[in-house]
Enzyme design. Structure first.
Site, PDB file in Angstrom:
ATOM      1  N   HIS A  27      -6.702   3.104  13.084  1.00  0.00           N
ATOM      2  CA  HIS A  27      -7.143   3.508  11.751  1.00  0.00           C
ATOM      3  C   HIS A  27      -8.458   4.274  11.851  1.00  0.00           C
ATOM      4  O   HIS A  27      -9.351   3.914  12.633  1.00  0.00           O
ATOM      5  CB  HIS A  27      -7.385   2.285  10.865  1.00  0.00           C
ATOM      6  CG  HIS A  27      -6.130   1.608  10.391  1.00  0.00           C
ATOM      7  ND1 HIS A  27      -4.864   2.059  10.661  1.00  0.00           N
ATOM      8  CD2 HIS A  27      -5.973   0.474   9.631  1.00  0.00           C
ATOM      9  CE1 HIS A  27      -3.976   1.241  10.093  1.00  0.00           C
ATOM     10  NE2 HIS A  27      -4.629   0.283   9.478  1.00  0.00           N
ATOM     11  N   CYS A  62      -6.795  -4.960   7.797  1.00  0.00           N
ATOM     12  CA  CYS A  62      -7.229  -4.217   8.983  1.00  0.00           C
ATOM     13  C   CYS A  62      -8.269  -3.156   8.656  1.00  0.00           C
ATOM     14  O   CYS A  62      -9.240  -2.977   9.408  1.00  0.00           O
ATOM     15  CB  CYS A  62      -6.019  -3.592   9.673  1.00  0.00           C
ATOM     16  SG  CYS A  62      -4.888  -2.718   8.581  1.00  0.00           S
TER      17      CYS A  62
END
Length: 343
Positions: A242, A130
């Site tokens: 994130h 990711c």
């Protein structure tokens, strides 16, 4: 008429997001099945507004006749069942780390290297880590302009990267803080509530963690084998989204106006860089969004041809589910899926 799609690991955070994303993007399906371990059989998962999927047993499922399998069950499970699905003629798009660095298996972020799908040899495509996925989306337009030589990145990664259990641990520890309950530490190496942990995945011999190693090797496989990457990966008490502070060193002189224009026009990127209070994007603002957001764009005067920026993205979407569905869409666009349901 459409495709037959299996979602493996359907009861997990990413699996549920895969099913939601298929519906939201109206991927052409005739049938969707939800697969998980035996203990989850019979659970119900919504697909769109009107359809409810009952979870079926992965162990006994026959993939014959299915076109695409979206895998997110954990690497050890993918290692067993992804080759089984591929051998049955199903194209596997795997979200785990199991196949990412294997020769002959493309590692794909469609905005960056969709044409690598044409090199697929084993009916398996890998979805990157990711943190890597959002970074290479932001790096691609800059690399095309200035040829990146080196990347230094510090990540601030949400607990959802560790799955539902990680999110539950942050919630429980946060709630417990206000009633003086001692924290229970199971998913992370230290308390995560009101803390940051500079450790994701296991340590390697050189002192890096495997998450940091992944960002380096995956970036080279996806974007350019000559790019050097140095990463420091940190788990932070954020549920979803994130964040990354990225500095790049390039071969060509940086033109900031050109960099802004390239990022503004890049597929999958939204540039918000207003140089004022709140003129940037934070992780809480990217939840549920498809884009990779870039802010705080500025020249780095400490290296020749240096540029720095801030980058955030929903790790359950672009970092996993969205990217996997975009790979499926790219397979359709490149005419790489079987035609059996369109005859």
């Amino acid at each position: 008429m459409g495709y037959r799609v299996a979602v493996v690991g359907a009861t997990g955070a990413v699996g549920r997001e895969l099913i939601r994303t298929l519906a939201e993007r109206e991927f052409p399906v005739d049938e969707v099945v939800a697969l998980a371990s035996a203990r989850s059989v019979g659970q119900e998962i919504s697909f769109g507004d009107k359809t409810v999927l009952k979870v079926r047993n992965l162990e006994t499922f026959d993939f014959a006749g299915f076109d695409i399998a979206l895998f997110s069950p954990g690497a050890s499970v993918s290692a067993v069942h992804a080759p089984r699905a591929a051998a049955a003629g199903c194209i596997v798009i795997d979200n785990t780390s199991q196949f990412r660095m294997e020769p002959g298996i493309p590692l794909v972020v469609p905005e960056v290297n969709a044409n690598d799908l044409k090199k697929m040899r084993r009916n398996i495509v890998a979805n990157p880590n990711c943190s890597t996925a959002q970074m290479v989306v932001a790096l691609k337009p800059l690399h095309d302009l200035f040829t990146i030589k080196r990347v230094v990145v510090s990540t601030y990664q949400a607990v959802s990267g560790a799955g539902k259990e990680g999110m539950d641990e942050l919630f429980a520890q946060s709630k417990g803080t206000f009633v003086n309950d001692p924290p229970t530490i199971e998913q992370f190496t230290k308390q995560i509530a009101f803390n940051v942990i500079p450790h994701i995945d296991r340590f390697m011999d050189d002192g890096s963690t495997k998450e940091e190693w992944k960002m380096a090797v995956e970036t080279r496989k996806i974007l350019d084998p000559d790019i050097k990457v140095f990463a420091t990966c940190v788990r932070v008490p954020v549920f979803i989204g994130h964040s990354e502070a990225i500095s790049i060193e390039c071969e060509e002189p940086i033109d900031l106006a050109q960099a802004r224009a390239a990022l503004r026009e890049a597929d999958g990127v939204i540039l918000r860089d207003e140089r004022e209070d709140g003129g940037y994007v934070t992780p809480i603002e990217c939840v549920g969004e498809d884009a990779t957001y870039v802010s705080r764009l500025r020249i780095d005067p400490t290296v020749e041809n240096g540029l720095a920026f801030w980058c955030v993205s929903d790790n359950l979407r672009k970092g996993a589910a969205l990217n996997a569905v975009q790979i499926a869409e790219a397979l359709v666009a490149l005419d790489l899926l079987p035609k059996r349901h369109f005859l």
